[in-house]
Design a protein around this motif. Sequence first.
Motif, PDB file in Angstrom:
ATOM      1  N   PRO A 298       0.814  -1.217   0.000  1.00 53.08           N
ATOM      2  CA  PRO A 298       0.000   0.000   0.000  1.00 53.08           C
ATOM      3  C   PRO A 298       0.847   1.266   0.000  1.00 53.08           C
ATOM      4  O   PRO A 298       1.998   1.266   0.434  1.00 53.08           O
ATOM      5  N   SER A 299       0.240   2.345  -0.498  1.00 56.33           N
ATOM      6  CA  SER A 299       0.746   3.702  -0.348  1.00 56.33           C
ATOM      7  C   SER A 299      -0.406   4.559   0.144  1.00 56.33           C
ATOM      8  O   SER A 299      -1.568   4.280  -0.170  1.00 56.33           O
ATOM      9  N   THR A 300      -0.088   5.603   0.897  1.00 54.95           N
ATOM     10  CA  THR A 300      -1.123   6.537   1.329  1.00 54.95           C
ATOM     11  C   THR A 300      -0.654   7.953   1.038  1.00 54.95           C
ATOM     12  O   THR A 300       0.454   8.339   1.431  1.00 54.95           O
ATOM     13  N   ILE A 301      -1.494   8.697   0.316  1.00 59.57           N
ATOM     14  CA  ILE A 301      -1.194  10.075  -0.059  1.00 59.57           C
ATOM     15  C   ILE A 301      -2.112  11.009   0.728  1.00 59.57           C
ATOM     16  O   ILE A 301      -3.330  10.807   0.762  1.00 59.57           O
ATOM     17  N   PHE A 302      -1.520  12.030   1.341  1.00 63.02           N
ATOM     18  CA  PHE A 302      -2.281  13.008   2.121  1.00 63.02           C
ATOM     19  C   PHE A 302      -2.371  14.302   1.310  1.00 63.02           C
ATOM     20  O   PHE A 302      -1.340  14.910   0.990  1.00 63.02           O
ATOM     21  N   ILE A 303      -3.571  14.715   0.982  1.00 67.04           N
ATOM     22  CA  ILE A 303      -3.808  15.902   0.148  1.00 67.04           C
ATOM     23  C   ILE A 303      -4.447  16.991   1.013  1.00 67.04           C
ATOM     24  O   ILE A 303      -5.452  16.745   1.687  1.00 67.04           O
ATOM     25  N   ASP A 304      -3.838  18.181   1.009  1.00 65.48           N
ATOM     26  CA  ASP A 304      -4.335  19.245   1.886  1.00 65.48           C
ATOM     27  C   ASP A 304      -5.604  19.891   1.337  1.00 65.48           C
ATOM     28  O   ASP A 304      -6.116  19.501   0.276  1.00 65.48           O
ATOM     29  N   ARG A 305      -6.123  20.869   2.057  1.00 62.74           N
ATOM     30  CA  ARG A 305      -7.397  21.500   1.686  1.00 62.74           C
ATOM     31  C   ARG A 305      -7.323  22.238   0.355  1.00 62.74           C
ATOM     32  O   ARG A 305      -8.341  22.519  -0.267  1.00 62.74           O
ATOM     33  N   ASP A 306      -6.099  22.583  -0.069  1.00 59.49           N
ATOM     34  CA  ASP A 306      -5.911  23.288  -1.339  1.00 59.49           C
ATOM     35  C   ASP A 306      -5.698  22.330  -2.507  1.00 59.49           C
ATOM     36  O   ASP A 306      -5.402  22.767  -3.623  1.00 59.49           O
ATOM     37  N   GLY A 307      -5.813  21.036  -2.262  1.00 60.71           N
ATOM     38  CA  GLY A 307      -5.620  20.059  -3.332  1.00 60.71           C
ATOM     39  C   GLY A 307      -4.167  19.767  -3.636  1.00 60.71           C
ATOM     40  O   GLY A 307      -3.855  19.254  -4.710  1.00 60.71           O
ATOM     41  N   LYS A 308      -3.275  20.043  -2.682  1.00 58.26           N
ATOM     42  CA  LYS A 308      -1.841  19.814  -2.875  1.00 58.26           C
ATOM     43  C   LYS A 308      -1.389  18.588  -2.070  1.00 58.26           C
ATOM     44  O   LYS A 308      -1.914  18.307  -0.995  1.00 58.26           O
ATOM     45  N   ILE A 309      -0.380  17.894  -2.612  1.00 63.62           N
ATOM     46  CA  ILE A 309       0.141  16.697  -1.950  1.00 63.62           C
ATOM     47  C   ILE A 309       1.033  17.120  -0.785  1.00 63.62           C
ATOM     48  O   ILE A 309       2.080  17.728  -0.975  1.00 63.62           O
ATOM     49  N   ALA A 310       0.609  16.778   0.427  1.00 61.77           N
ATOM     50  CA  ALA A 310       1.311  17.227   1.625  1.00 61.77           C
ATOM     51  C   ALA A 310       2.178  16.141   2.242  1.00 61.77           C
ATOM     52  O   ALA A 310       3.160  16.451   2.935  1.00 61.77           O
ATOM     53  N   ALA A 311       1.852  14.880   2.016  1.00 62.15           N
ATOM     54  CA  ALA A 311       2.615  13.800   2.637  1.00 62.15           C
ATOM     55  C   ALA A 311       2.343  12.496   1.899  1.00 62.15           C
ATOM     56  O   ALA A 311       1.349  12.361   1.176  1.00 62.15           O
ATOM     57  N   ARG A 312       3.247  11.539   2.104  1.00 62.33           N
ATOM     58  CA  ARG A 312       3.104  10.224   1.484  1.00 62.33           C
ATOM     59  C   ARG A 312       3.710   9.161   2.399  1.00 62.33           C
ATOM     60  O   ARG A 312       4.778   9.357   2.984  1.00 62.33           O
ATOM     61  N   ALA A 313       3.017   8.054   2.495  1.00 61.36           N
ATOM     62  CA  ALA A 313       3.540   6.896   3.222  1.00 61.36           C
ATOM     63  C   ALA A 313       3.655   5.729   2.262  1.00 61.36           C
ATOM     64  O   ALA A 313       2.748   5.496   1.456  1.00 61.36           O
ATOM     65  N   LEU A 314       4.752   5.003   2.340  1.00 62.58           N
ATOM     66  CA  LEU A 314       5.001   3.869   1.457  1.00 62.58           C
ATOM     67  C   LEU A 314       4.981   2.559   2.235  1.00 62.58           C
ATOM     68  O   LEU A 314       5.837   1.704   2.057  1.00 62.58           O
ATOM     69  N   LYS A 315       3.995   2.431   3.090  1.00 63.45           N
ATOM     70  CA  LYS A 315       3.897   1.221   3.907  1.00 63.45           C
ATOM     71  C   LYS A 315       2.518   1.193   4.549  1.00 63.45           C
ATOM     72  O   LYS A 315       1.747   2.146   4.457  1.00 63.45           O
ATOM     73  N   ALA A 316       2.205   0.080   5.206  1.00 64.68           N
ATOM     74  CA  ALA A 316       0.987  -0.003   6.002  1.00 64.68           C
ATOM     75  C   ALA A 316       1.154   0.888   7.228  1.00 64.68           C
ATOM     76  O   ALA A 316       2.205   0.888   7.880  1.00 64.68           O
ATOM     77  N   LEU A 317       0.117   1.667   7.531  1.00 65.53           N
ATOM     78  CA  LEU A 317       0.207   2.646   8.607  1.00 65.53           C
ATOM     79  C   LEU A 317      -0.541   2.206   9.863  1.00 65.53           C
ATOM     80  O   LEU A 317      -1.593   1.576   9.787  1.00 65.53           O
ATOM     81  N   THR A 318      -0.004   2.602  11.007  1.00 65.10           N
ATOM     82  CA  THR A 318      -0.690   2.400  12.273  1.00 65.10           C
ATOM     83  C   THR A 318      -1.638   3.577  12.513  1.00 65.10           C
ATOM     84  O   THR A 318      -1.552   4.621  11.839  1.00 65.10           O
ATOM     85  N   GLU A 319      -2.521   3.422  13.485  1.00 65.07           N
ATOM     86  CA  GLU A 319      -3.411   4.539  13.852  1.00 65.07           C
ATOM     87  C   GLU A 319      -2.584   5.750  14.259  1.00 65.07           C
ATOM     88  O   GLU A 319      -2.885   6.883  13.864  1.00 65.07           O
TER      89      GLU A 319
END
Length: 208
Positions: free
Chosen positions: A173-194
């Motif tokens: 998995p990958s997880t992409i975090f997109i901010d309120r302005d529609g911009k990519i703010a962060a990315r994780a390249l693994k399974a995430l914990t809470e």
Amino acid sequence: MSACRALRRPLSRRRTTLPAAAVAVLAALTLSACGSGKTSGSGGQTQFVQGTGGVSVVKERGDRQAAPDLTGKTLEGKDLDVAGDYKGKIVVLNVWGSWCSPCRAEAPNLVKVANDYKAKGVQFVGLDTRDPDPAPGLKFEKEFEVPYPSLYDSSGKLLLRFPKGSLNPQAIPSTIFIDRDGKIAARALKALTEDELRKTLDPLVAEK
């Protein structure tokens, strides 16, 4: 069965039916997921901080790149336009597949945080890739009681839309975090914990 074997098997079975570009991006995802976990392809354009455990963050809002157009059909066959339907919200885009063991491991964490942060203006969206048809993905959603929609992207076409040099998905998995302005703010390249999900989301929620 190891996660690497699970990653490789769907790709080899579908290689002859996918467009060449989609095969290339899925092959890259396979290598990244089965490799050392180091990131690549960041280029010199995005000023991000390489975090521990495969989480990268762009702290300065002005340095963030726009997320691509993510539109298509959900697993349920409904139209979804991430930017249009969730304008002004923080979007957490999780790339997954029902065949992926790490995806199954992190699913309860995503579901819990998605429910907890909904009232804070955070919308989770899945991107189901490399499932041969929607049925396995729908079964996955039902099993884990996923409360948010998932785009169905079996061929990886939506993954190709992420700009080169951005914090683009490079593993499953990958997880992409997109901010309120529609911009990519962060990315994780693994399974995430809470805890990892919350630590990444809290600064974005606090942004005004």
